[in-house]
Motif scaffolding. Structure first.
Motif, PDB file in Angstrom:
ATOM      1  N   ARG A 189      -3.885  56.361  -8.658  1.00  0.00           N
ATOM      2  CA  ARG A 189      -4.650  57.425  -7.987  1.00  0.00           C
ATOM      3  C   ARG A 189      -6.132  57.311  -8.299  1.00  0.00           C
ATOM      4  NH1 ARG A 189      -0.296  61.941  -9.719  1.00  0.00           N
ATOM      5  NH2 ARG A 189       1.019  61.857  -7.865  1.00  0.00           N
ATOM      6  N   GLU A 199      -1.361  57.770 -12.586  1.00  0.00           N
ATOM      7  CA  GLU A 199      -2.800  58.027 -12.765  1.00  0.00           C
ATOM      8  C   GLU A 199      -3.619  56.786 -12.424  1.00  0.00           C
ATOM      9  OE1 GLU A 199      -0.756  61.031 -14.121  1.00  0.00           O
ATOM     10  OE2 GLU A 199      -0.692  59.338 -15.513  1.00  0.00           O
ATOM     11  N   GLU A 216      -0.984  54.320 -20.197  1.00  0.00           N
ATOM     12  CA  GLU A 216      -1.321  55.003 -18.949  1.00  0.00           C
ATOM     13  C   GLU A 216      -0.179  54.830 -17.967  1.00  0.00           C
ATOM     14  OE1 GLU A 216      -5.121  53.826 -17.175  1.00  0.00           O
ATOM     15  OE2 GLU A 216      -5.099  55.819 -16.258  1.00  0.00           O
TER      16      GLU A 216
END
Ligand code: CP
Length: 358
Positions: A95, A92, A88
């Protein structure tokens, strides 16, 4: 407003945070932020930081989202082709967490690999850039501002003279530890206006920009910073703060570091040295290796205030959270909210999705 390095704040703001922490400790009621949430994300171990933030969340009426492990490996490089172990990107991860919480604390230590990359704090800075909510540094490669504020509170409440002598002494340790605590401690004491002595063996200088900033802060506040290997400089101190850290010259090279410190085992705070500073408090951020960094005699003495420092993490962090939450803008609504909320949609009271299910 992020909280990355205590010394980025002007001295009067630090004074106010410390005063509020002392008032809270003296019984002033904490503000309530019911319905808002604190996120804690720990990539590294902790006893004090985790527990004191959990307690602070409860005292402020905050929901807590506490992640201590099992999160995906996080990539920080912009433009990375993510075909290795990281699942990841911080863009992302940050957020998403920013959609769940109003303020987010992140602990991400140095990894002991590439010095320039580690000391740029890419993970923490990634969260600061992308979370969309205030991010608190719970100890990064460079700084530990919550510890520094708690230490400042401890100096104030113990009535340690404002311009007193503050000796930050390096100590031997079996491992090369990060520079975050000594760097934040140095900046805090310098900004408070103290006569700061950084006592370290040759080869153990802290980051140059941090030392230069500490000198500038001390000058503004009527203090001074001296870096020396002369251990007799403990004499006459008002506070002796012990801490070990790894040599930045050997960063990422455990064998070179071990060789450099092989003859430095006697760098520890002992009763004989401590006796040369009869008015000094003994300080350490904890955890501490007894009889390696400091002898039992010193840490168990009346002049040891390490437990007060640890307790003051709670009051200092309450003060920071109050300040951050009082000024943080409410979380941004989903960009689709207007389309989803329709005036002709049935209200939750008039029907249930589950009742309508087969
Ligand atoms: N001083 C400190 O930050 O303690 P923990 O690592 O246990 O949180």
């Amino acid at each position: 407003m992020n909280f990355y390095d205590l010394s980025e704040l002007p001295l009067d703001a630090v004074d106010r945070l410390a005063s509020r922490a002392i008032a809270l400790k003296s019984g002033a009621p904490a503000r309530r932020f019911d319905g808002r949430a604190l996120g804690l994300l720990f990539f590294d171990p902790s006893l004090r930081t985790q527990s004191s933030f959990q307690r602070a969340a409860g005292m402020l009426g905050l929901d807590l989202v506490h992640l201590t492990g099992g999160v995906w490996g996080i990539e920080t490089e912009p433009g990375a082709v993510m075909d290795q172990d990281k699942a990841e990107h911080v863009k992302e991860a940050a957020r998403v967490l920013g959609r769940y919480v109003d303020v987010l604390g992140v602990r991400a230590f140095a990894k002991g690999g590439n010095k320039e990359k580690d000391l740029a704090d890419p993970l923490l800075r990634g969260f600061m850039e992308h979370a969309g909510v205030p991010v608190l540094n719970l100890e990064s490669a460079r700084f530990h501002p919550c510890q520094a504020l708690a230490d400042r509170v401890t100096l104030d409440e113990s009535e340690t003279p404002k311009h007193g002598k503050f000796v930050l002494t390096w100590a031997w340790h079996p491992k090369a530890l990060p520079v975050a605590v000594p760097q934040s401690t140095l900046l805090m004491a310098a900004q408070r206006g103290m006569e700061v002595v950084v006592l370290r063996p040759e080869g153990y200088d802290l980051q140059q920009d941090v030392t230069a900033r500490a000198e500038a802060l001390a000058k503004e506040s009527g203090g001074s910073v001296t870096v020396t290997s002369d251990r007799s400089r403990v004499a006459g101190a008002h506070a002796v703060y012990a801490k070990s850290w790894g040599s930045l010259l050997d960063y990422g090279d455990a064998a070179a570091e071990a060789a450099r410190r092989a003859d430095l085992r006697d760098w520890r705070v002992e009763a004989k040295t401590f006796a040369t500073a009869p008015e000094a408090w003994f300080m350490h951020c904890l955890p501490v290796r007894r009889n390696v960094v400091v002898t039992d005699e010193v840490i168990d003495s009346e002049r040891s205030i390490v437990i007060e420092q640890a307790e003051n993490r709670l009051w200092a962090q309450l003060s920071v959270l109050e300040s951050v939450l009082a000024t943080a803008a409410p979380r941004r609504a989903s960009r689709f909210t207007k389309r989803v909320v329709r005036t002709d949609a049935p209200s939750p009271e008039s029907s249930s999705v589950l009742e309508a299910s087969p």
